[in-house]
Design an enzyme around this catalytic site. Structure first.
Site, PDB file in Angstrom:
ATOM      1  N   ASP A 133       0.820  -1.222   0.000  1.00  0.00           N
ATOM      2  CA  ASP A 133       0.000   0.000   0.000  1.00  0.00           C
ATOM      3  C   ASP A 133       0.849   1.266   0.000  1.00  0.00           C
ATOM      4  OD1 ASP A 133      -2.089  -1.655   0.065  1.00  0.00           O
ATOM      5  OD2 ASP A 133      -2.812  -1.116   2.083  1.00  0.00           O
ATOM      6  N   ALA A 134       1.919   1.240   0.806  1.00  0.00           N
ATOM      7  CA  ALA A 134       2.733   2.458   0.942  1.00  0.00           C
ATOM      8  C   ALA A 134       3.376   2.817  -0.389  1.00  0.00           C
ATOM      9  CB  ALA A 134       3.798   2.248   2.013  1.00  0.00           C
ATOM     10  N   GLU A 181      26.664  27.486  14.965  1.00  0.00           N
ATOM     11  CA  GLU A 181      26.132  27.125  13.646  1.00  0.00           C
ATOM     12  C   GLU A 181      25.048  28.119  13.256  1.00  0.00           C
ATOM     13  OE1 GLU A 181      24.773  23.750  15.802  1.00  0.00           O
ATOM     14  OE2 GLU A 181      22.819  23.815  14.812  1.00  0.00           O
ATOM     15  N   LYS A 241      21.579  29.872  12.461  1.00  0.00           N
ATOM     16  CA  LYS A 241      20.189  29.660  12.870  1.00  0.00           C
ATOM     17  C   LYS A 241      19.347  29.775  11.610  1.00  0.00           C
ATOM     18  CE  LYS A 241      16.738  31.129  16.209  1.00  0.00           C
ATOM     19  NZ  LYS A 241      15.612  31.368  15.314  1.00  0.00           N
ATOM     20  N   ASP A 249      16.242  30.056   9.174  1.00  0.00           N
ATOM     21  CA  ASP A 249      14.934  30.689   9.297  1.00  0.00           C
ATOM     22  C   ASP A 249      13.898  29.860   8.551  1.00  0.00           C
ATOM     23  OD1 ASP A 249      13.076  32.498  10.039  1.00  0.00           O
ATOM     24  OD2 ASP A 249      13.746  34.111   8.723  1.00  0.00           O
ATOM     25  N   ARG A 282       6.535  21.356  15.203  1.00  0.00           N
ATOM     26  CA  ARG A 282       6.766  21.678  16.608  1.00  0.00           C
ATOM     27  C   ARG A 282       5.450  21.870  17.368  1.00  0.00           C
ATOM     28  NH1 ARG A 282       7.431  26.196  19.780  1.00  0.00           N
ATOM     29  NH2 ARG A 282       8.822  25.846  21.527  1.00  0.00           N
ATOM     30  N   TYR A 287      19.835  19.399  13.283  1.00  0.00           N
ATOM     31  CA  TYR A 287      20.714  20.055  14.261  1.00  0.00           C
ATOM     32  C   TYR A 287      20.483  19.597  15.694  1.00  0.00           C
ATOM     33  CZ  TYR A 287      16.586  23.118  14.342  1.00  0.00           C
ATOM     34  OH  TYR A 287      15.312  23.598  14.403  1.00  0.00           O
ATOM     35  N   LYS A 336      25.867  26.117  21.253  1.00  0.00           N
ATOM     36  CA  LYS A 336      25.450  24.993  22.102  1.00  0.00           C
ATOM     37  C   LYS A 336      26.646  24.449  22.866  1.00  0.00           C
ATOM     38  CE  LYS A 336      21.995  23.711  18.694  1.00  0.00           C
ATOM     39  NZ  LYS A 336      21.691  22.906  17.514  1.00  0.00           N
ATOM     40  N   LYS A 382      21.092  36.561  17.734  1.00  0.00           N
ATOM     41  CA  LYS A 382      20.346  37.044  16.569  1.00  0.00           C
ATOM     42  C   LYS A 382      21.134  38.120  15.815  1.00  0.00           C
ATOM     43  CE  LYS A 382      16.443  35.799  16.183  1.00  0.00           C
ATOM     44  NZ  LYS A 382      15.197  35.910  16.897  1.00  0.00           N
ATOM     45  N   CYS A 418     -10.276  56.126  27.962  1.00  0.00           N
ATOM     46  CA  CYS A 418     -10.227  54.975  27.059  1.00  0.00           C
ATOM     47  C   CYS A 418     -10.983  55.324  25.780  1.00  0.00           C
ATOM     48  CB  CYS A 418     -10.857  53.763  27.733  1.00  0.00           C
ATOM     49  SG  CYS A 418     -11.097  52.381  26.603  1.00  0.00           S
ATOM     50  N   CYS A 423     -14.294  52.769  25.616  1.00  0.00           N
ATOM     51  CA  CYS A 423     -15.451  52.799  26.518  1.00  0.00           C
ATOM     52  C   CYS A 423     -15.596  54.118  27.264  1.00  0.00           C
ATOM     53  CB  CYS A 423     -15.396  51.639  27.507  1.00  0.00           C
ATOM     54  SG  CYS A 423     -14.135  51.843  28.771  1.00  0.00           S
ATOM     55  N   CYS A 468      -7.058  51.350  30.948  1.00  0.00           N
ATOM     56  CA  CYS A 468      -8.484  51.642  31.010  1.00  0.00           C
ATOM     57  C   CYS A 468      -9.032  50.956  32.247  1.00  0.00           C
ATOM     58  CB  CYS A 468      -9.154  51.100  29.747  1.00  0.00           C
ATOM     59  SG  CYS A 468     -10.894  50.762  29.958  1.00  0.00           S
ATOM     60  N   CYS A 519     -15.562  47.232  29.576  1.00  0.00           N
ATOM     61  CA  CYS A 519     -14.997  47.809  28.354  1.00  0.00           C
ATOM     62  C   CYS A 519     -15.004  46.733  27.273  1.00  0.00           C
ATOM     63  CB  CYS A 519     -13.566  48.286  28.607  1.00  0.00           C
ATOM     64  SG  CYS A 519     -12.727  48.802  27.086  1.00  0.00           S
TER      65      CYS A 519
END
Ligand code: IVH
Length: 700
Positions: free
Chosen positions: A42-43, A123, A125, A127, A146, A233, A297, A321, A425, A428, A443, A449
């Site tokens: 099947d796979a 190492e 990072k 994105d 995640r 990583y 690390k 960063k 505010c 309100c 406020c 509110c």
């Protein structure tokens, strides 16, 4: 040709491949339906069919009349399944400058009580988005995003189309979870956007969004057409260790067939880390994929294990960063938004400008002082330059965070009036009061509110909180407007009070109303940490909520302790403050929440609707101190106080700052004083530092 990734096929190859797959699938189907023995499992059948669909997607003109995709197959799933990570997927703390990196190194050495240097890996990072892939006996079993770090989405079928991820591994540990980043190279991203445009579809705003959108496709044949790549990583569950060091472990993953980043380097001091950071930053523009910093690390895995983690970040790693990208534009207007805690937040409406590949038209202005050119201590920022509507301003954005204003160009200022911060505010009309020592005006309207009510409810149903399927921002706004939901408890009485009306509401039908009401029912049972986060207590984010939940474990114990606690004194207060990561500001905020009438009533009504699940302490298999309350006092000589505390918490103990009748064990170091006396008087078990270390050594 069957090994060539779909998006690398030429047109002629694609034609030939479609012919091959059509014949192969037709014969497999015949064998399946008419013979006793299927030709392929099947796979393999599913994989061929997906490949065929993917090629047709890329080359629609080549679709054959006898295309296998014209025959009935399984419909794509309606949503991703959920997978609980056996080992949580962590995020990283950030460093923004050289001092932060020195401090990180100092913290590591202090925690470990080490005088000498510590070696680190450095190492890029990446994105992209993180992925965890589980192998058992070398076979890829599943892949999960995640998610919230504890539970992710099942993207197994999709992950098989990501290059750099092997489907089988020789000589792997019985259980191996490999973690890394899925990303898209710039060239591939540009080509994909060309195709999107040609097909009349919206282009992706940046490679990370493109990678995320491509991996999270319910129909994996779409993922197959997207050029995704992966760098390994890190790892999660393992049946046998990969190596003794981070660097060796990464080499091992590479030998298993994973792509690993070639710029990973061993560095034996913060100075060398910073030099490597500079080197990587210099190459950033020519790497061919997006990175947003450098990750450091601790190299020795035994030290990593000793350092352990805080609630969601490891103590042994940090992300350094890159400075944010910037752009200049015109500030067109300042609007005030009212947040869930009533804080009035000024928002800059900007003439749209591209910063780091994303079009920005709003930025935060933080608070009144920030607009005036002052920081929280009253010291000038931007050399004291204030910000006015009409000004020419410099915008920056770092990663996913909301864009901010860095500077203002006074040479372009005309006759603009200074900005006057409102004292009522804007939603309100209640007074907006800035209390002594506070940076923001609030406020005073609380639940009366509408803005606060909506924001509190939006937070309540957000992803890390109640996360109710089908109950998002739009629905909350509609229910508040109708007056059906004014506080969280009323979400759970919606069926009873407005169920009928809901199914008749415009845009709703019986089916969607029933789906929502069922989703609400399903969330009546909620883990303690989610509930604490959902309450929207100031200063309590999702990781603090988890720390509180792990400490108190049940709602009853948490609530009792908070009611008993008085700011700045007594046992319950000391106990709350002794939790790793809870400072006096957060502690005071939580206690205040439980002692304020409106919030207290809101909680009582809500809790009456719920079944709250206890939060289990970490798995402490056979730990002699699980569930015990411990206090450390005096000077410890072999481990730092922080490490001793982390060891105890890792073994399921609660660590408190004060000795009381509830204390089970006191560990007394050198020069222990009043706490030791009190413990002896109460008959509490007292251990020396060596006895404590001997006790925990047995559990390893
Ligand atoms: S290590 C326990 N290394 O950054 C450590 N993360 O901001 C787990 N990321 O959630 C992460 N490149 O998605 C690590 N070389 C790298 C990384 C990396 C990108 C991502 C990862 C993590 C996020 C934290």
């Amino acid at each position: 040709m069957e090994d060539i990734p779909v998006n690398e096929l030429t047109k002629d190859e694609a034609r030939a491949e479609l012919a091959r797959l059509s014949a192969l699938l037709a014969s497999a189907e015949l064998a399946y339906y008419q013979a006793d023995f299927p030709e392929i499992d099947d796979a393999a059948y599913d994989a061929h069919k997906l490949r065929n669909q993917a090629i047709e997607r890329l080359f629609p003109s080549l679709k054959r009349e006898d295309s296998p995709s014209l025959r009935v197959g399984a419909a794509p799933a309606s949503g991703f399944g959920k997978i609980r990570h056996e080992v949580p997927m962590l995020s990283l703390g950030n460093a923004f400058d050289d001092d932060d990196v020195d401090e990180f190194d100092a913290r590591v050495r202090k925690f470990l009580s080490l005088d000498g240097p510590v070696s680190y890996t450095a190492e890029p990072k990446i994105d992209g988005l993180s992925l965890s892939i589980r192998y058992e006996n070398g076979h890829l079993i599943y892949a999960a995003t995640r998610g919230d770090g504890e539970v992710g989405e099942d993207v197994t079928a999709n992950a098989k189309y990501v290059s750099g991820i092997p489907h089988h591994i020789e000589n792997a540990p019985g259980v191996l979870e490999v973690r890394g980043e899925v990303y898209m190279e710039h060239a591939a991203f540009d080509a994909l956007n060309q195709r999107q445009k040609a097909a009349g579809e919206k282009p992706f705003s940046n490679p990370r969004n493109a990678a995320a959108g491509s991996l999270r496709q319910l129909d994996a044949s779409i993922t197959a057409t997207r050029p995704l790549a992966f760098f390994a990583y890190a790892w999660g569950a393992l049946s046998t260790p990969l190596a003794e060091t981070q660097l060796e472990a990464i080499k091992q993953l590479h030998s298993f067939g994973f792509a690993t980043n070639p710029l990973t380097k061993l560095c034996d001091s913060p100075k060398v880390l910073l030099a490597h950071y500079q080197r990587i930053e210099a190459q950033r523009a020519t790497l061919g994929y997006d990175i947003d910093g450098v990750v450091y690390k601790v190299n020795d895995l035994a030290l990593q294990a000793r350092l352990g983690m805080r609630s969601t970040t490891p103590r042994w790693a940090i992300a350094h960063k890159f400075p944010a990208e910037t752009a200049w534009t015109r500030l067109e207007e300042i609007d005030i938004q009212v947040g869930r805690t009533g804080a009035l937040s000024p928002v800059a409406r900007l003439h749209p400008v591209t910063v780091g590949g994303v079009v920005v038209s709003n930025a935060t202005l933080h608070n009144e002082d920030y607009i005036k050119g002052l920081d929280s201590k009253g010291t000038p920022i931007r050399e004291g330059r204030d910000i006015r509507v009409g000004d020419w301003v410099e915008i920056y954005r770092a990663g996913d965070v909301i864009p901010k204003i860095r500077d203002v160009d006074l040479s372009k200022r005309e006759n603009f009036a200074p900005y006057e911060f409102p004292t009522i505010c804007p939603v309100c009309g209640s007074d907006a009061i800035r209390e002594e020592g506070e940076a923001v005006a609030r406020c005073m309207g609380e639940f009366s509110c509408e803005a606060q009510r909506i924001e509190k409810l939006k937070h309540f149903v957000s992803r890390q909180a109640f996360d109710i399927d089908g109950l998002g921002v739009k629905q909350v706004e509609a229910f508040v407007e109708k007056g059906w939901v004014t506080e969280p408890a009323e979400i759970f009485t919606l069926r009873q009070k407005h169920g009928e009306a809901l199914s008749k509401l415009e845009g709703w039908g019986k089916k969607s109303a029933t789906n929502l009401l069922n989703a609400i029912e399903a969330r009546r049972t909620i883990p303690l940490n989610r509930l604490i986060f959902a309450l929207g207590i100031r200063h309590v984010g999702d990781s603090s909520a988890m720390m509180l939940a792990r400490h108190y474990q049940s709602w009853d114990d948490f609530e009792k302790a908070m009611i008993k606690a008085q700011p700045h004194e007594g046992e319950a207060w000391d106990d709350l403050n002794a939790i790793d990561g809870v400072g006096t500001v957060m502690a005071a905020s939580v206690v205040d929440f439980f002692h304020t009438r409106v919030t207290r009533e809101m909680v009582v009504a809500l809790v009456a609707q719920l079944t709250i699940e206890d939060v289990q302490p970490p798995d402490t298999g056979g730990s002699p101190v699980a569930g015990k309350t411990m206090v450390f006092t005096g000077t410890l000589s072999k481990v730092s106080r922080a490490e001793a505390k982390a060891q105890a918490e890792g073994l399921g103990a609660k660590v408190s700052g004060a000795v009381s009748a509830k204390t089970d064990i006191l560990v007394a170091g050198e020069k222990a004083g009043s706490k030791l006396k009190k413990a002896e008087a109460l008959g509490v078990q007292v251990l020396t530092e060596d006895e404590w270390l001997a006790l925990i050594a047995k559990t390893r």
